[in-house]
Design a protein around this motif. Sequence first.
Motif, PDB file in Angstrom:
ATOM      1  N   SER A  91       2.280   2.832  -0.214  1.00 51.06           N
ATOM      2  CA  SER A  91       1.308   2.417  -1.221  1.00 51.06           C
ATOM      3  C   SER A  91       0.676   1.093  -0.833  1.00 51.06           C
ATOM      4  CB  SER A  91       1.949   2.299  -2.599  1.00 51.06           C
ATOM      5  OG  SER A  91       0.923   2.167  -3.565  1.00 51.06           O
ATOM      6  N   PHE A  92      -0.624   0.993  -1.110  1.00 49.66           N
ATOM      7  CA  PHE A  92      -1.390  -0.211  -0.822  1.00 49.66           C
ATOM      8  C   PHE A  92      -1.799  -0.823  -2.153  1.00 49.66           C
ATOM      9  CE2 PHE A  92      -1.729   2.608   2.757  1.00 49.66           C
ATOM     10  CZ  PHE A  92      -1.618   1.774   3.855  1.00 49.66           C
ATOM     11  N   GLU A  93      -0.964  -1.707  -2.657  1.00 47.81           N
ATOM     12  CA  GLU A  93      -1.171  -2.234  -4.000  1.00 47.81           C
ATOM     13  C   GLU A  93      -2.343  -3.222  -4.014  1.00 47.81           C
ATOM     14  OE1 GLU A  93       0.512  -1.163  -6.610  1.00 47.81           O
ATOM     15  OE2 GLU A  93       1.729   0.178  -5.381  1.00 47.81           O
ATOM     16  N   PRO A  94      -3.031  -3.295  -5.159  1.00 51.48           N
ATOM     17  CA  PRO A  94      -4.206  -4.169  -5.225  1.00 51.48           C
ATOM     18  C   PRO A  94      -3.876  -5.656  -5.222  1.00 51.48           C
ATOM     19  CG  PRO A  94      -3.861  -3.040  -7.317  1.00 51.48           C
ATOM     20  CD  PRO A  94      -2.891  -2.457  -6.349  1.00 51.48           C
TER      21      PRO A  94
ATOM     22  N   GLN B 155      -7.813  -4.952   1.834  1.00 55.54           N
ATOM     23  CA  GLN B 155      -8.978  -5.706   1.352  1.00 55.54           C
ATOM     24  C   GLN B 155      -8.588  -7.068   0.793  1.00 55.54           C
ATOM     25  OE1 GLN B 155      -8.380  -2.518   0.667  1.00 55.54           O
ATOM     26  NE2 GLN B 155     -10.249  -1.299   0.630  1.00 55.54           N
ATOM     27  N   VAL B 156      -7.306  -7.255   0.421  1.00 58.46           N
ATOM     28  CA  VAL B 156      -6.897  -8.552  -0.119  1.00 58.46           C
ATOM     29  C   VAL B 156      -6.105  -9.305   0.952  1.00 58.46           C
ATOM     30  CG1 VAL B 156      -6.973  -7.839  -2.527  1.00 58.46           C
ATOM     31  CG2 VAL B 156      -4.888  -7.517  -1.248  1.00 58.46           C
TER      32      VAL B 156
ATOM     33  N   SER C  40     -11.191 -13.701  -3.368  1.00 58.42           N
ATOM     34  CA  SER C  40     -12.530 -13.119  -3.204  1.00 58.42           C
ATOM     35  C   SER C  40     -13.252 -13.031  -4.530  1.00 58.42           C
ATOM     36  CB  SER C  40     -12.455 -11.716  -2.606  1.00 58.42           C
ATOM     37  OG  SER C  40     -11.408 -11.605  -1.719  1.00 58.42           O
ATOM     38  N   ARG C  41     -12.467 -12.668  -5.578  1.00 59.19           N
ATOM     39  CA  ARG C  41     -13.075 -12.577  -6.905  1.00 59.19           C
ATOM     40  C   ARG C  41     -13.597 -13.949  -7.320  1.00 59.19           C
ATOM     41  NH1 ARG C  41     -11.545  -8.540 -10.073  1.00 59.19           N
ATOM     42  NH2 ARG C  41     -11.837  -7.469  -8.121  1.00 59.19           N
TER      43      ARG C  41
ATOM     44  N   ALA D 175       2.407   2.786   5.537  1.00 63.46           N
ATOM     45  CA  ALA D 175       2.807   2.346   4.194  1.00 63.46           C
ATOM     46  C   ALA D 175       2.582   3.464   3.186  1.00 63.46           C
ATOM     47  CB  ALA D 175       2.026   1.104   3.793  1.00 63.46           C
TER      48      ALA D 175
ATOM     49  N   ASN E 265      -1.742   2.917  -5.019  1.00 67.53           N
ATOM     50  CA  ASN E 265      -3.052   3.038  -4.391  1.00 67.53           C
ATOM     51  C   ASN E 265      -2.859   3.530  -2.965  1.00 67.53           C
ATOM     52  OD1 ASN E 265      -5.889   2.486  -3.800  1.00 67.53           O
ATOM     53  ND2 ASN E 265      -5.106   0.722  -2.671  1.00 67.53           N
ATOM     54  N   VAL E 266      -2.946   4.831  -2.773  1.00 65.83           N
ATOM     55  CA  VAL E 266      -2.764   5.409  -1.443  1.00 65.83           C
ATOM     56  C   VAL E 266      -4.037   6.162  -1.087  1.00 65.83           C
ATOM     57  CG1 VAL E 266      -1.217   6.720   0.034  1.00 65.83           C
ATOM     58  CG2 VAL E 266      -0.381   5.813  -2.136  1.00 65.83           C
TER      59      VAL E 266
ATOM     60  N   GLY F 161      -7.912 -13.307  -7.741  1.00 66.59           N
ATOM     61  CA  GLY F 161      -7.926 -13.134  -6.304  1.00 66.59           C
ATOM     62  C   GLY F 161      -8.986 -14.044  -5.693  1.00 66.59           C
TER      63      GLY F 161
ATOM     64  N   ALA G 160      -3.151  -3.932  -0.325  1.00 66.37           N
ATOM     65  CA  ALA G 160      -4.303  -3.269   0.277  1.00 66.37           C
ATOM     66  C   ALA G 160      -4.937  -4.216   1.294  1.00 66.37           C
ATOM     67  CB  ALA G 160      -5.312  -2.902  -0.803  1.00 66.37           C
TER      68      ALA G 160
END
Lengths: 248, 259
Positions: free
Chosen positions: A164-167, A142-143, A67-68, A162, B211-212, A65, A140
């Motif tokens: 689910s907020f997948e990474p 954050q990404v 940011s990583r 939503a 991830n919820v 990612g 998510a």
Amino acid sequence: MTLTAGTTVTVLAVALLAAGCSSDSAPSTDLTVLAASSLTDVYDELAQAFEAAHPDIDVDLQFAGSSRLASLIEEGAPGHVFASADRRTMQRVVDRGEAATDPRPFATNALTLIVPSGNPADVSALGDLARPELLVAQCAVQVPCGAAAAELYASIDLVVEADSFEPNVRAVVTKVELGEVDVGVVYRTDALAASDRVTEVSIDASWVVNEYSVVTLAGAPAEADRLVAFVLSPEGQAILAGHGFGAP
Amino acid sequence: MNRRPPLVLAIPAAIAVGLLVLPLVALLQRAPWSSLLDLLTTSTVAEAMRLSLVVSLVATTIGVALGLPLAWLLARVEFPGRAVVRALVLLPMVLPPVVGGTALLFALGRRGLAGQWLDRWFGLTLPFSTTGAVIAATFVAMPFFVLTVEAAIRQSDAGLEDAAATLGATPMAVFRRVTLPLVAPSIAAGAALTWARALGEFGATVAFAGNVPGRTQTLPLATFLALESNPDEAIALSLVLLAVSLVVLVSLRRHWVLR
């Protein structure tokens, strides 16, 4: 017993040394490229084409990612070229004084919708994301892909709950492919790469784009600039377009 | 007599300790101590902590309720395929959790082997639900309980159980009045290990339950995402998990170190 332990240590030491100094036959230059995960497929192809044109340069690709990667650079990880998926992360690296040149935008990526094959929930437009019974997966916030999705909803006053907020964006593709959700919000490039497993529902969301940029990192050899130039060249741009990226 | 350890052993041992301890020292050194309290009291973090507690405690309870009978069966009953069952029980401990979570998705997902019937008959969808997070945590953590308790039952004196049986106790009474008290310390230790593993669970949860926030976003998931945007928050969350792990270890030290 002492002999055995001593032998083990020797073997380990030799192995470590061997790992440390790789191929020293040809006078070649090793370039380490740190690139955003969403560039995985296209940078593999770009690196191959670049190496074919420059046999004296070995390109070593590291994907994670954005940011990583920026954190890794700040912590002093060895790298010569950095390709970021968004402007904010690139700016972070520039502000820390890690860049040797100005960042060069080289591609854009817009969002689109993907549905499981057969489109069981009959998704046809961006507005469908607000349907309460629909199971929606997105990145998510954050990404970068999640931040772009949030920006897209806000720009048209769409309220999306939503499920689910997948990474990362690849996890969104997987959830759609397995039919666990009815629709996923992903980059166009991901939709294209997974087109044999999921169906794309094209939307016009071109006013929200992620701008990819590339920069040579401080202390990089001159060959790094040639790689950046190649990414920006017509040949490099053609490879990017082939993977669904937009022009910068 | 003061025996000096040979250098050939002492040096690798010192390197091993350094490798294990250095990252923890670095974490403490980087910790944003002054803003720690603020970071840990944001609603996201508080929600993740609450959810982590609920999920890990429920998973531990299920692990004990199902794992205790299984441990007893594996230790005391000869049945065909016992070795296979034991290997299957241990598998989640060595399997990458992400693989386990994906397998759970194939099994219990909306279109999964069993999940499609749950969905069709009961309207029950496990992914993206807290129940799904509990199942994922139980999947990876229960083996720790079964392993600990099975070993304890096998090492306990079967003669005492036989004696109770000859005196007229029913098999269930023998289990309750003899076996359980004998292995009670191991049950506690196994439960603590299981809880710690469930609390730290990441891979299977993110693959199966997604991830919820508020439903499946436990502390490790929140930590992973915080790394993408707010490293200080990630460090603060890591410290919470580290502190909990230390408490579990300290409470188990009699069980392991002094044995």
